[in-house]
Design a protein around this motif. Structure first.
Motif: not given
Length: 193
Positions: A5, A96, A99, A108, A112-113
């Motif tokens: 990110a 997000t 995050l 990441l 999560t990505y």
């Protein structure tokens, strides 16, 4: 291949919304870890409510390509990070959620990505739009009027000049935009409020 990110400033987000670019070039990114060519990147903007505004992939920068005829590559430190856009969501950022961004560039985990990237919608089907910018120009010749027009456009730009857009064939649906957002230019409506 890793996932990352990258946080951009509000000013950079505004610039990316106003002008179409194929890539995002970021400089001054220091730190022990940095995305490499081929890594996937989520571009995050917004201090108050951070959101994913684009996703892309790191591509080599001109600084990464060494000229064999140049015996001493120039520059200290890493060159710019160049991200080729794959999807954009500048007008509707994806929240997000949990995050937490500890740095301008953060690695990441794959889950999560993928969770965030899946929410960045693919572009809608393209259609033809009629976009216009009308300026009354006082000049002695048509050629001078054109030169003055382009001078005004470059000087005032999208921050001050309204642009009018409508779907091709439906001019009655015309909307005015300033700074990439719909704007009301009807002075009578302003008086009613």
């Amino acid at each position: 291949m890793a996932q990352w990110a990258v946080v951009i400033s509000d000013e950079r987000h505004e610039a990316e919304r106003l002008f179409h670019h194929d890539t995002l070039e970021l400089t001054g990114l220091e730190g022990p870890e940095r995305p490499a060519t081929g890594d996937d990147v989520l571009v995050v903007a917004g201090r108050e409510q951070p959101g994913v505004v684009a996703m892309g992939r790191v591509v080599p920068s001109a600084a990464d390509e060494h000229d064999p005829d140049d015996p001493e590559p120039g520059g200290d430190g890493p060159g710019p990070l160049v991200v080729r856009y794959l999807r954009r969501s500048f007008d509707e950022p994806v929240p997000t959620g949990r995050l937490a961004m500890a740095a301008p560039v953060s690695r990441l985990d794959a889950d999560t990505y993928r969770e965030l990237a899946d929410q960045v919608r693919p572009p809608a089907d393209r259609q033809t739009w009629m976009v216009s910018l009308d300026l009354p120009i006082e000049a002695s010749t048509p050629a001078e009027a054109v030169r003055l027009f382009w001078s005004y456009v470059m000087e005032l730009g999208p921050r001050e000049l309204p642009t009018f857009v409508s779907p091709a064939g439906d001019e009655l649906a015309m909307q005015a935009f300033v700074l990439g957002e719909e704007a009301n230019l009807d002075p009578e409506e302003d008086e009613d409020e």
